[in-house]
Design a protein around this motif. Structure first.
Motif, PDB file in Angstrom:
ATOM      1  N   LEU A 238       0.826  -1.206   0.000  1.00 46.06           N
ATOM      2  CA  LEU A 238       0.000   0.000   0.000  1.00 46.06           C
ATOM      3  C   LEU A 238       0.861   1.258   0.000  1.00 46.06           C
ATOM      4  CD1 LEU A 238      -2.838  -0.997   2.506  1.00 46.06           C
ATOM      5  CD2 LEU A 238      -3.039  -0.637   0.039  1.00 46.06           C
ATOM      6  N   ARG A 239       1.956   1.206   0.735  1.00 45.57           N
ATOM      7  CA  ARG A 239       2.849   2.373   0.748  1.00 45.57           C
ATOM      8  C   ARG A 239       3.449   2.604  -0.635  1.00 45.57           C
ATOM      9  NH1 ARG A 239       3.953   4.367   5.790  1.00 45.57           N
ATOM     10  NH2 ARG A 239       3.627   2.965   7.570  1.00 45.57           N
ATOM     11  N   PHE A 240       3.871   1.548  -1.280  1.00 39.22           N
ATOM     12  CA  PHE A 240       4.410   1.696  -2.636  1.00 39.22           C
ATOM     13  C   PHE A 240       3.333   2.218  -3.588  1.00 39.22           C
ATOM     14  CE2 PHE A 240       8.066  -0.927  -1.435  1.00 39.22           C
ATOM     15  CZ  PHE A 240       9.065  -0.374  -2.224  1.00 39.22           C
ATOM     16  N   GLY A 241       2.112   1.710  -3.429  1.00 40.41           N
ATOM     17  CA  GLY A 241       1.046   2.126  -4.323  1.00 40.41           C
ATOM     18  C   GLY A 241       0.683   3.587  -4.191  1.00 40.41           C
ATOM     19  N   THR A 242       0.706   4.103  -2.970  1.00 39.16           N
ATOM     20  CA  THR A 242       0.335   5.505  -2.743  1.00 39.16           C
ATOM     21  C   THR A 242       1.510   6.457  -2.928  1.00 39.16           C
ATOM     22  OG1 THR A 242       0.727   5.195  -0.357  1.00 39.16           O
ATOM     23  CG2 THR A 242      -1.521   4.886  -1.169  1.00 39.16           C
ATOM     24  N   ALA A 243       2.739   5.943  -2.840  1.00 37.07           N
ATOM     25  CA  ALA A 243       3.905   6.819  -2.951  1.00 37.07           C
ATOM     26  C   ALA A 243       4.325   7.054  -4.392  1.00 37.07           C
ATOM     27  CB  ALA A 243       5.077   6.226  -2.167  1.00 37.07           C
ATOM     28  N   GLY A 244       3.728   6.329  -5.329  1.00 34.76           N
ATOM     29  CA  GLY A 244       4.149   6.477  -6.724  1.00 34.76           C
ATOM     30  C   GLY A 244       5.522   5.858  -6.942  1.00 34.76           C
ATOM     31  N   ALA A 245       5.578   4.539  -6.860  1.00 35.63           N
ATOM     32  CA  ALA A 245       6.852   3.840  -6.954  1.00 35.63           C
ATOM     33  C   ALA A 245       7.498   4.046  -8.319  1.00 35.63           C
ATOM     34  CB  ALA A 245       6.647   2.337  -6.706  1.00 35.63           C
ATOM     35  N   MET A 246       8.817   4.027  -8.327  1.00 32.99           N
ATOM     36  CA  MET A 246       9.582   4.160  -9.561  1.00 32.99           C
ATOM     37  C   MET A 246       9.342   2.934 -10.435  1.00 32.99           C
ATOM     38  SD  MET A 246      13.717   4.644  -9.914  1.00 32.99           S
ATOM     39  CE  MET A 246      14.106   2.910  -9.685  1.00 32.99           C
ATOM     40  N   PRO A 247       9.146   3.114 -11.747  1.00 31.44           N
ATOM     41  CA  PRO A 247       8.928   1.953 -12.622  1.00 31.44           C
ATOM     42  C   PRO A 247      10.098   0.981 -12.562  1.00 31.44           C
ATOM     43  CG  PRO A 247       8.427   4.014 -13.771  1.00 31.44           C
ATOM     44  CD  PRO A 247       9.079   4.393 -12.477  1.00 31.44           C
ATOM     45  N   THR A 248       9.781  -0.301 -12.610  1.00 32.47           N
ATOM     46  CA  THR A 248      10.818  -1.325 -12.592  1.00 32.47           C
ATOM     47  C   THR A 248      11.577  -1.305 -13.912  1.00 32.47           C
ATOM     48  OG1 THR A 248       9.450  -2.720 -11.174  1.00 32.47           O
ATOM     49  CG2 THR A 248      11.270  -3.792 -12.339  1.00 32.47           C
ATOM     50  N   PRO A 249      12.907  -1.302 -13.886  1.00 32.35           N
ATOM     51  CA  PRO A 249      13.681  -1.305 -15.140  1.00 32.35           C
ATOM     52  C   PRO A 249      13.345  -2.486 -16.023  1.00 32.35           C
ATOM     53  CG  PRO A 249      15.096  -0.820 -13.255  1.00 32.35           C
ATOM     54  CD  PRO A 249      13.779  -1.236 -12.694  1.00 32.35           C
ATOM     55  N   ASN A 250      13.513  -2.319 -17.300  1.00 38.42           N
ATOM     56  CA  ASN A 250      13.210  -3.364 -18.273  1.00 38.42           C
ATOM     57  C   ASN A 250      14.051  -4.614 -18.017  1.00 38.42           C
ATOM     58  OD1 ASN A 250      12.123  -4.536 -20.648  1.00 38.42           O
ATOM     59  ND2 ASN A 250      13.945  -3.941 -21.797  1.00 38.42           N
ATOM     60  N   GLY A 251      13.381  -5.767 -18.017  1.00 40.70           N
ATOM     61  CA  GLY A 251      14.064  -7.036 -17.808  1.00 40.70           C
ATOM     62  C   GLY A 251      14.200  -7.437 -16.353  1.00 40.70           C
ATOM     63  N   ALA A 257       2.877  -1.166  -9.243  1.00 36.75           N
ATOM     64  CA  ALA A 257       1.836  -0.313  -8.664  1.00 36.75           C
ATOM     65  C   ALA A 257       0.435  -0.818  -8.991  1.00 36.75           C
ATOM     66  CB  ALA A 257       2.004   1.127  -9.173  1.00 36.75           C
ATOM     67  N   HIS A 258       0.295  -1.561 -10.116  1.00 39.67           N
ATOM     68  CA  HIS A 258      -1.023  -2.042 -10.488  1.00 39.67           C
ATOM     69  C   HIS A 258      -1.338  -3.367  -9.793  1.00 39.67           C
ATOM     70  CE1 HIS A 258       1.809  -3.789 -13.370  1.00 39.67           C
ATOM     71  NE2 HIS A 258       0.979  -4.810 -13.467  1.00 39.67           N
ATOM     72  N   ASN A 259      -2.610  -3.654  -9.649  1.00 39.66           N
ATOM     73  CA  ASN A 259      -3.113  -4.858  -8.983  1.00 39.66           C
ATOM     74  C   ASN A 259      -2.709  -4.939  -7.512  1.00 39.66           C
ATOM     75  OD1 ASN A 259      -4.410  -6.042 -11.272  1.00 39.66           O
ATOM     76  ND2 ASN A 259      -2.415  -6.701 -12.043  1.00 39.66           N
ATOM     77  N   VAL A 260      -2.398  -3.775  -6.917  1.00 46.97           N
ATOM     78  CA  VAL A 260      -1.976  -3.778  -5.519  1.00 46.97           C
ATOM     79  C   VAL A 260      -3.107  -4.248  -4.612  1.00 46.97           C
ATOM     80  CG1 VAL A 260      -1.395  -2.273  -3.584  1.00 46.97           C
ATOM     81  CG2 VAL A 260      -0.129  -2.088  -5.714  1.00 46.97           C
ATOM     82  N   MET A 261      -4.325  -3.732  -4.843  1.00 46.42           N
ATOM     83  CA  MET A 261      -5.429  -4.066  -3.946  1.00 46.42           C
ATOM     84  C   MET A 261      -5.790  -5.548  -4.010  1.00 46.42           C
ATOM     85  SD  MET A 261      -5.869  -1.495  -2.216  1.00 46.42           S
ATOM     86  CE  MET A 261      -7.120  -2.326  -1.243  1.00 46.42           C
ATOM     87  N   ALA A 262      -5.689  -6.148  -5.186  1.00 43.33           N
ATOM     88  CA  ALA A 262      -5.974  -7.580  -5.291  1.00 43.33           C
ATOM     89  C   ALA A 262      -4.996  -8.381  -4.435  1.00 43.33           C
ATOM     90  CB  ALA A 262      -5.892  -8.017  -6.746  1.00 43.33           C
ATOM     91  N   ARG A 263      -3.745  -7.989  -4.438  1.00 46.28           N
ATOM     92  CA  ARG A 263      -2.748  -8.685  -3.635  1.00 46.28           C
ATOM     93  C   ARG A 263      -2.907  -8.377  -2.157  1.00 46.28           C
ATOM     94  NH1 ARG A 263       2.742  -6.870  -6.136  1.00 46.28           N
ATOM     95  NH2 ARG A 263       3.535  -8.124  -4.396  1.00 46.28           N
ATOM     96  N   VAL A 264      -3.242  -7.130  -1.826  1.00 46.26           N
ATOM     97  CA  VAL A 264      -3.428  -6.749  -0.422  1.00 46.26           C
ATOM     98  C   VAL A 264      -4.612  -7.499   0.182  1.00 46.26           C
ATOM     99  CG1 VAL A 264      -4.115  -4.859   1.102  1.00 46.26           C
ATOM    100  CG2 VAL A 264      -2.335  -4.492  -0.610  1.00 46.26           C
ATOM    101  N   ASN A 265      -5.737  -7.525  -0.530  1.00 49.49           N
ATOM    102  CA  ASN A 265      -6.910  -8.240  -0.025  1.00 49.49           C
ATOM    103  C   ASN A 265      -6.620  -9.721   0.170  1.00 49.49           C
ATOM    104  OD1 ASN A 265      -8.464  -5.900  -0.047  1.00 49.49           O
ATOM    105  ND2 ASN A 265      -9.186  -6.253  -2.139  1.00 49.49           N
ATOM    106  N   ARG A 266      -5.828 -10.276  -0.727  1.00 50.36           N
ATOM    107  CA  ARG A 266      -5.479 -11.689  -0.631  1.00 50.36           C
ATOM    108  C   ARG A 266      -4.589 -11.955   0.579  1.00 50.36           C
ATOM    109  NH1 ARG A 266      -1.302 -14.731  -2.663  1.00 50.36           N
ATOM    110  NH2 ARG A 266      -1.831 -16.897  -3.203  1.00 50.36           N
ATOM    111  N   LEU A 267      -3.695 -11.023   0.889  1.00 51.53           N
ATOM    112  CA  LEU A 267      -2.812 -11.191   2.041  1.00 51.53           C
ATOM    113  C   LEU A 267      -3.563 -11.017   3.361  1.00 51.53           C
ATOM    114  CD1 LEU A 267       0.280  -9.220   0.704  1.00 51.53           C
ATOM    115  CD2 LEU A 267       0.269 -11.642   1.313  1.00 51.53           C
ATOM    116  N   VAL A 268      -4.479 -10.051   3.394  1.00 47.33           N
ATOM    117  CA  VAL A 268      -5.202  -9.749   4.633  1.00 47.33           C
ATOM    118  C   VAL A 268      -6.317 -10.760   4.887  1.00 47.33           C
ATOM    119  CG1 VAL A 268      -6.607  -8.022   5.824  1.00 47.33           C
ATOM    120  CG2 VAL A 268      -4.623  -7.304   4.477  1.00 47.33           C
TER     121      VAL A 268
END
Length: 301
Positions: A238-251, A257-268
């Motif tokens: 959630l912190r990464f999602g709201t902080a505007g994380a830097m894009p992951t380098p290619n490769g 940042a996307h699908n964060v809530m699906a993963r958070v709900n699954r963890l909680v």
């Protein structure tokens, strides 16, 4: 002729199954199993599609697709093999097979080059930190956490991420990235990225790649849960999602940042695991898909 029809039917079934699989709800309950099934569908679809054309092309040889191709390569061909439809099927099948092989090799080479360049770049813009041993710290104010997969794998976090996360949250994120490295999720993604490059117009392929990307994140979350609190990992996401994380380098593989809530709900609030009978059923389906197509390549029905 029967073999070509069977392979064509199998290719169609794999394509339809892939389309239906993109909306399946059980996959988040068993991401590793879903990844195996996706890989089986992809391999079977590619081999069945090319095999259907090649099996029809070598039908005059009255052998399987592979023995027929070997006979053709040695210069032996019955007169019926030069029928225009058989020749067209041979050209189309060999072209499709060559495209699949070339795009897979190209994707692999490009990924290796990107990682080599990034490792060289990290020597200039990152440093070791006693607080996070074995991890490269990137001199960047934005939040970032990712891994450089390969034989000389590295886990990288940014200075911004170190400021953003608590000690427990950072440990959870590092466990997640270490899971990517340990399970070689880069190799899981490679054929789907290659297939997307070969067929950028296909919505099914695009959806398949997106689904596998989400599934490997869930699989890494599951492994990380063995070493950290699921709620800490959810909070870090959630912190990464709201902080505007830097894009992951290619490769590389990193926090998305996307699908964060699906993963958070699954963890909680994790859903119950699939029953053993369902798991074994999907494993049997995967094995049958992977083994049946090569057998059809070898033998003429």
């Amino acid at each position: 002729m029967i073999t070509a029809a069977v392979l064509a039917a199998l290719a169609t079934a794999c394509a339809v199954g892939s389309w239906r699989f993109t909306t399946a709800r059980w996959t988040s309950r068993a991401p590793r199993l879903a990844i195996i099934l996706w890989q089986s569908l992809g391999v079977s679809w590619g081999l069945a599609t090319t095999g259907a054309m090649l099996a029809y092309a070598v039908q005059p040889y009255e052998v399987g697709a592979l023995p027929g191709l070997i006979a053709f390569a040695h210069g032996w061909a019955p007169a019926r093999a030069w029928d225009p439809l058989h020749v067209l099927a041979l050209i189309a099948g060999l072209t499709a097979l060559a495209v699949l092989i070339v795009v897979l090799l190209t994707a692999g080479v490009q990924a290796l080059r990107a990682r080599r360049r990034h490792r060289m770049l990290l020597t200039l813009i990152s440093h070791d930190d006693p607080g996070v041993p074995g991890v490269r710290v990137l001199a960047h104010p934005s939040a970032a956490a990712y891994c450089v997969p390969g034989l000389r794998s590295q886990v990288v976090v940014s200075e911004g991420a170190l400021k953003l996360l608590s000690e427990d949250e950072l440990a959870a994120v590092l466990a997640h990235e270490a899971a990517h490295v340990r399970e070689r999720h880069d190799l899981v993604l490679l054929p789907f990225a290659a297939l997307r490059r070969a067929m950028p117009w296909s919505k099914v392929v695009a959806d398949a790649q997106a689904q596998v990307e989400l599934l490997i994140e869930m699989a890494a979350d599951d492994r990380a849960r063995r070493y950290c609190s699921p709620r800490r990992l959810a909070t870090a996401l959630l912190r990464f999602g709201t902080a505007g994380a830097m894009p992951t380098p290619n490769g590389m593989l990193g926090v998305q940042a996307h699908n964060v809530m699906a993963r958070v709900n699954r963890l909680v609030k994790p859903d119950p695991e699939l029953s053993a009978s369902v798991r074994y059923g999907f494993i049997a389906l995967s094995v049958s898909l992977v083994t049946s197509t090569p057998l059809l390549w070898l033998f003429q029905l």
